[in-house]
Design a protein around this motif. Structure first.
Motif, short mmCIF file in Angstrom:
data_model
loop_
_atom_site.label_atom_id
_atom_site.label_comp_id
_atom_site.label_asym_id
_atom_site.label_seq_id
_atom_site.Cartn_x
_atom_site.Cartn_y
_atom_site.Cartn_z
N ARG A 1 40.16 30.83 50.18
CA ARG A 1 40.38 30.08 48.93
C ARG A 1 41.38 30.82 48.03
O ARG A 1 42.28 30.20 47.44
CB ARG A 1 39.05 29.92 48.21
CG ARG A 1 39.08 28.89 47.09
CD ARG A 1 38.98 27.47 47.62
NE ARG A 1 38.90 26.51 46.55
CZ ARG A 1 37.77 26.12 45.96
NH1 ARG A 1 36.61 26.67 46.34
NH2 ARG A 1 37.78 25.21 45.02
N GLY B 1 32.83 26.04 40.84
CA GLY B 1 34.03 25.78 41.63
C GLY B 1 34.10 26.54 42.94
O GLY B 1 34.72 26.08 43.89
N TRP B 2 33.50 27.72 42.97
CA TRP B 2 33.46 28.47 44.23
C TRP B 2 32.34 27.94 45.11
O TRP B 2 32.51 27.67 46.28
CB TRP B 2 33.26 29.96 43.94
CG TRP B 2 34.36 30.58 43.16
CD1 TRP B 2 34.36 30.90 41.84
CD2 TRP B 2 35.66 30.95 43.66
NE1 TRP B 2 35.56 31.44 41.47
CE2 TRP B 2 36.38 31.49 42.57
CE3 TRP B 2 36.28 30.88 44.91
CZ2 TRP B 2 37.69 31.95 42.69
CZ3 TRP B 2 37.58 31.35 45.03
CH2 TRP B 2 38.27 31.87 43.95
N GLU C 1 44.06 29.42 37.53
CA GLU C 1 43.34 28.52 38.43
C GLU C 1 42.12 29.21 39.03
O GLU C 1 41.05 28.60 39.17
CB GLU C 1 44.28 28.04 39.53
CG GLU C 1 43.62 27.02 40.46
CD GLU C 1 44.60 26.41 41.45
OE1 GLU C 1 44.13 25.89 42.50
OE2 GLU C 1 45.82 26.44 41.19
N LEU C 2 42.26 30.48 39.39
CA LEU C 2 41.13 31.21 39.95
C LEU C 2 40.02 31.39 38.92
O LEU C 2 38.83 31.26 39.24
CB LEU C 2 41.59 32.58 40.47
CG LEU C 2 42.52 32.54 41.69
CD1 LEU C 2 43.12 33.92 41.96
CD2 LEU C 2 41.79 32.03 42.93
N VAL D 1 45.27 29.52 46.88
CA VAL D 1 45.73 29.37 45.49
C VAL D 1 47.02 30.16 45.28
O VAL D 1 47.99 29.66 44.70
CB VAL D 1 44.63 29.82 44.51
CG1 VAL D 1 45.19 29.88 43.09
CG2 VAL D 1 43.44 28.87 44.57
N LEU E 1 37.86 28.32 38.47
CA LEU E 1 36.89 28.04 39.52
C LEU E 1 35.51 28.59 39.20
O LEU E 1 34.52 28.22 39.84
CB LEU E 1 37.39 28.60 40.86
CG LEU E 1 38.57 27.86 41.50
CD1 LEU E 1 39.11 28.63 42.69
CD2 LEU E 1 38.15 26.46 41.91
N ASN E 2 35.43 29.50 38.21
CA ASN E 2 34.12 30.02 37.82
C ASN E 2 33.28 28.97 37.10
O ASN E 2 32.06 29.09 37.04
CB ASN E 2 34.29 31.23 36.89
CG ASN E 2 34.71 32.49 37.63
OD1 ASN E 2 34.32 32.69 38.77
ND2 ASN E 2 35.49 33.33 36.99
#
Length: 394
Positions: free
Chosen positions: A285, A233-234, A224-225, A289, A228-229
């Motif tokens: 964030r 997403g960040w 999931e992290l 997660v 986010l790229n």
């Protein structure tokens, strides 16, 4: 041989691998003292890693100081990275050598030529303007290529404590892509690292119900992290910055045996973040997660530097004009790349840019610079000084 080239060769010949200054700052200080600069050496760090910093400043005369004045700082470093295997160099890394119109040697690009150009540009500027309204300063360290904890940041803290005002700063980092002046940095992304330790229970791989695999536990959260790229997403970045990026740099787990479930996993990661995010927002964030996936963990954070941005203003205009006059290039403003000591200076100075030579060979075997561009760089610095001083006098 030009004075800039001569001084650059003199500096390159000094084996000033971090934190050793190897006498570079003394050479530069002696020339600045002849121009009326006041010199202050600030040493910092333990005995086995002693860092040398130089703060040199020349203020306007009594008559000029009564008029509006500004302080411009040239900032850079005299230390260089290790050479790597000397036998792989075509010529000795600390013997300045010319081949095919290029000057070879460790520090030729990063950044002894810039430092030489700083000093010679000041000499030429003061020859043309013996009593300028500008306050001129030079900030040098021997700890830019190392940990960076006893270098520029120490000087900036000292200047802030004594109320020293810095209006403009030019950092001599190699910023050009193909030709000197084609790109300058008017900001940099922030950097923040995390060390994530995921807790598990070690056990025999044939009896997974008696163990808890930390790699399995953290894998969905990592996925999931990573996701986010994509698509910002960040954050989505802005006109000056790319979207924030999160990257894993190291992943350690296991005993080395193929039949043992590991008892823990350690993941090192790093953010390069824009001004659209803060360390706090990014940390929150990540924790959200991990918590949502019920990962059992500890997480240690290290903030290496905050993002900074110099929007077009007096300094950017002067630098762009100087590059245009000297080279005909319309320079590109960029915030790409890694971090530099500008991140410390930006805390005490609102207008900071980085301007230096082509960066293609920095930190490499056979580091080099085109000899023809050495004078170009020095001339850009001279023109910038003249433009900023003329603006004060107008």
């Amino acid at each position: 041989m030009s004075r800039t080239l001569q001084l650059a060769e003199q500096l390159i010949s000094r084996p000033s691998v971090t934190p050793d200054d190897a006498g570079c700052q003394q050479i530069l200080g002696e020339r600045l003292a002849q121009l009326g600069f006041t010199l202050e050496t600030i040493e910092s760090g333990p005995a086995d890693f002693r860092v040398t910093n130089l703060w040199a400043v020349r203020r306007p005369s009594a008559g000029q100081s009564a008029k509006p004045t500004r302080t411009l700082v040239f900032a850079g470093h005299t230390d260089v990275v290790p050479t790597g295997p000397v036998e792989q160099w075509t010529s000795h890394p600390f013997t300045p050598t010319h081949r095919d119109g290029k000057l070879y040697g460790r520090g030729a690009c990063d950044m002894k030529t810039s430092v030489a150009a700083f000093v010679v540009s000041i000499e030429e500027f003061l020859q043309a303007e013996p009593d300028p309204q500008l306050t001129l300063a030079l900030l040098l360290t021997s700890d830019e290529e190392g940990p960076g904890v006893d270098g520029t940041v120490i000087v900036c803290n000292a200047l802030a404590a004594r109320g020293e005002v810095v209006d403009y700063c030019i950092v001599g980092e190699p910023t050009a892509v193909e030709r000197c002046g084609d790109m300058i940095k008017n900001g940099r992304r922030g950097t923040m690292s995390g060390k994530l330790t995921v807790k598990g229970v070690q056990g025999h791989i044939a009896y997974p119900h008696l163990a808890k695999n930390p790699v399995h536990s953290v894998a969905p959260a990592l996925a999931e992290l990573v996701a986010l790229n994509t698509a910002g997403g960040w954050d989505a970045g802005n006109a000056y910055f790319q979207p924030t990026s999160w990257q894993i740099s190291n992943f350690h787990s296991g005993t080395g045996a193929s039949n043992v479930i590991p008892g823990s996993a350690v993941i090192d990661f790093n953010f390069r973040f824009s001004t659209e995010s803060t360390p706090e927002s990014l940390q929150q964030r990540v924790h959200a997660v991990l918590d949502a996936h019920q990962v059992e963990y500890t997480l240690a954070w290290t903030i290496g530097g905050l993002p900074f941005l110099t929007t077009p203003g007096e300094l950017v205009t002067a630098v762009q004009g100087a590059i245009r006059e000297e080279t005909g290039i319309e320079t590109e403003l960029s915030t790409s790349g890694g971090t530099s000591d500008a991140r410390f200076i930006a805390k005490i100075c609102k207008q900071v840019v980085e301007l230096g030579p082509v960066n293609a060979s920095i930190h490499k075997i056979d580091e080099h610079i085109d000899v023809a561009e050495i004078e170009t760089l020095k001339n850009i610095y001279v023109r910038t000084l003249k433009q900023l001083n003329a603006a004060l006098a107008a």
